[in-house]
Motif scaffolding. Structure first.
Motif, short mmCIF file in Angstrom:
data_model
loop_
_atom_site.label_atom_id
_atom_site.label_comp_id
_atom_site.label_asym_id
_atom_site.label_seq_id
_atom_site.Cartn_x
_atom_site.Cartn_y
_atom_site.Cartn_z
N ASP A 1 6.71 6.40 5.22
CA ASP A 1 7.78 6.93 4.37
C ASP A 1 8.01 6.05 3.14
OD1 ASP A 1 8.17 9.06 6.00
OD2 ASP A 1 10.00 8.33 6.94
N TYR A 2 7.42 4.86 3.16
CA TYR A 2 7.54 3.95 2.01
C TYR A 2 6.28 4.00 1.15
CZ TYR A 2 11.80 1.99 3.98
OH TYR A 2 13.09 1.84 4.46
N HIS A 3 5.35 4.81 1.47
CA HIS A 3 4.18 5.19 0.64
C HIS A 3 3.37 4.01 0.08
CE1 HIS A 3 5.73 9.27 0.78
NE2 HIS A 3 6.89 8.82 0.33
N ASP A 4 2.85 3.08 0.72
CA ASP A 4 2.96 2.72 2.11
C ASP A 4 3.31 1.25 2.23
OD1 ASP A 4 2.11 5.17 3.32
OD2 ASP A 4 0.02 4.66 2.90
N VAL A 5 4.03 0.91 3.27
CA VAL A 5 4.23 -0.49 3.61
C VAL A 5 3.48 -0.76 4.92
CG1 VAL A 5 5.88 -2.24 4.36
CG2 VAL A 5 6.42 -0.78 2.41
N VAL A 6 2.60 -1.75 4.88
CA VAL A 6 1.85 -2.16 6.06
C VAL A 6 2.48 -3.42 6.63
CG1 VAL A 6 -0.39 -2.99 6.91
CG2 VAL A 6 -0.30 -1.15 5.21
N ALA A 7 2.82 -3.37 7.91
CA ALA A 7 3.40 -4.53 8.61
C ALA A 7 2.30 -5.22 9.41
CB ALA A 7 4.53 -4.08 9.53
N LEU A 8 2.24 -6.54 9.28
CA LEU A 8 1.24 -7.32 10.01
C LEU A 8 1.92 -8.15 11.10
CD1 LEU A 8 -0.94 -8.56 7.01
CD2 LEU A 8 -1.23 -6.49 8.40
N TYR B 1 -2.27 -4.13 16.23
CA TYR B 1 -2.98 -4.79 15.13
C TYR B 1 -2.14 -4.76 13.84
CZ TYR B 1 -6.97 -6.19 12.22
OH TYR B 1 -7.80 -6.86 11.37
N LEU B 2 -1.61 -3.61 13.50
CA LEU B 2 -0.76 -3.48 12.32
C LEU B 2 0.11 -2.25 12.48
CD1 LEU B 2 -2.06 -0.94 10.57
CD2 LEU B 2 -3.61 -2.68 9.74
N GLY B 3 1.11 -2.15 11.61
CA GLY B 3 1.98 -0.98 11.60
C GLY B 3 2.07 -0.42 10.18
N LEU B 4 2.27 0.87 10.08
CA LEU B 4 2.35 1.53 8.78
C LEU B 4 3.68 2.27 8.68
CD1 LEU B 4 0.66 2.37 6.17
CD2 LEU B 4 0.30 4.53 7.38
N GLN C 1 3.24 -5.61 3.46
CA GLN C 1 2.47 -5.38 2.25
C GLN C 1 2.73 -3.99 1.72
OE1 GLN C 1 -1.54 -6.01 3.78
NE2 GLN C 1 -1.64 -7.98 2.73
N TYR C 2 3.00 -3.90 0.42
CA TYR C 2 3.21 -2.60 -0.21
C TYR C 2 1.93 -2.19 -0.94
CZ TYR C 2 4.74 0.95 -3.51
OH TYR C 2 4.86 2.10 -4.23
#
Length: 407
Positions: free
Chosen positions: A228-235, A222-225, A241-242
């Motif tokens: 370590d980038y506090h936080d970057v969400v990958a769709l 569904y998504l990835g987090l 998304q930061y």
């Protein structure tokens, strides 16, 4: 409580539209690729349930199934050694295993052998306590070859660490599910796994391997987090998304997300690094037969097609901000469909007023423990359709039921 501004409402709408885009793909996974292990079919669920409550209700079933039937499926994560052995024996890419030891003297003997093997071993290596999976339990330690000196002496730092961790019992404190999971953690057999380090370049801001924590629901990533980038969400749309989760950051209080370009190279270059990540996470979830799981995956910038599994989590504590309620919908909807089918419940809402339709998950009719499953019987990869051998071992719970989008 977080403040709500215009941008926050926009982010919520974006998360809702993203959820809507993923529903058909989750449905397809349920119908074609995914079979639920019966151990995970008992979670209590209701309309509007929150993500945190889903984790709590799941863990309640771990406790009740242990008490009533002696089932230990929770050990697929809570016993780190069984988790690693499951992935290793079933051919998943993980950092190389150098052994699992439930006897302390055998562990120490193996460490002495590794020291003598010299250049044939790539250091650092990691000792991972089988029974201490929570980060706060500090059950993992990296070792360089120099740390293996003095193993003959009980007072050496490494021997003391081994002795201390062998006696320590796991705990998961300050969680809604603490009182349910802690007794189960105390039942785990002590032991230590020895594992090689990940061979990829350490390019994250923490000077560690680049790791993404992938949330998989019903066999669909569904998504990835990228924590370590506090936080970057990958769709799945190749969007990053930061969300600033530091307490002095503006986004922490407004839930505002910004487009982030720091990791865009993962999807817009010659290689798409994320596609193999999504596929590996999906294969892991399908292999386990688990409705929702977080799969933590290392990315090697030099080998885009060879990500490796680090670990999994059955009760993630990460905050996915506006994505969290929709992740809960995606997880709970098919569980509600299964519950209604089993209870022969009927809808009171006219069909035309129900905008969403969740497939009823298929359930394995097998008695093996989750962590004992052998994929040589049912080889699994994301995108595979169910074959007749699998169909013959399914519960009668099949078909589809209507679930409102607001479930």
């Amino acid at each position: 409580m977080a403040m709500m501004d215009g941008s926050s409402y926009s982010e919520e709408e974006h998360a809702r539209q993203y959820y809507i885009s993923q529903v058909p793909l989750i449905q397809e996974s349920i119908r074609k690729n995914f079979i639920l292990h019966p151990y995970f079919s008992h979670t209590a669920v209701w309309r509007g349930i929150r993500l945190q409550d889903l984790y709590t209700e799941r863990i309640k079933t771990f406790a009740s199934q242990r008490d009533e039937a002696g089932a230990t499926g929770y050990q697929i994560e809570k016993d780190k050694c069984k988790m690693l052995e499951f992935f290793d024996s079933n051919g998943f890419r993980i950092p190389k295993m150098l052994g699992v030891y439930r006897d302390k003297s055998q562990l120490i003997q193996r460490l002495k052998e590794l020291k003598n093997e010299g250049n044939s071993i790539q250091f650092p290596i990691f000792l991972k306590s089988c029974h201490l999976t929570q980060g706060s339990n500090e059950g993992t330690i990296p070792l360089r070859s120099s740390a293996l000196t003095g193993l003959d002496y009980p007072e050496s730092p490494l021997r003391q660490w081994i002795d201390e961790k062998w006696e320590q019992r796991g705990s998961d404190e300050n969680r809604p599910w603490t009182k349910y999971i802690n007794p189960l953690l105390k039942m785990l057999e002590p032991g230590v796994a020895i594992q090689s380090s990940f061979s990829g370049l350490p390019i994250s801001p923490e000077d560690s391997p680049l790791e993404v924590k992938v949330e998989v629901v019903w066999g669909r990533a569904y998504l990835g987090l990228f924590s370590d980038y506090h936080d970057v969400v990958a769709l799945r749309s190749d969007e990053f998304q930061y969300i600033d989760r530091t307490e002095d950051g503006f986004a922490f209080w407004t839930y505002k997300a910004d487009s982030d370009r720091r990791l865009q190279w993962l999807t817009n270059g010659e290689h798409n690094y994320m596609n193999p990540v999504w596929q590996l996470a999906e294969r892991a979830a399908i292999a386990i037969g688990i409705d929702e799981v977080r799969v933590d995956i290392f990315i090697n910038p030099l080998k885009p097609d060879e990500p490796e599994i680090n670990e999994i989590s059955l009760s993630s504590g990460h905050n996915y901000f506006f994505h969290a309620p929709f992740l809960a919908k995606a997880w709970s909807g098919p569980l509600l469909a299964l519950k209604r089918r089993r209870n022969r419940m009927h809808f009171t809402t006219p069909k035309e007023n129900r905008p969403g339709f969740w497939a009823v998950p298929r359930v394995k009719n097998l008695g093996e423990e989750v962590w004992e499953q052998n994929l040589s019987v049912w080889p699994v990869k994301s995108g595979d359709n169910l074959n007749s051998d699998r169909d013959s071992a399914l519960d009668v719970v099949v078909g589809s039921a209507s679930i409102a989008d607001t479930s």
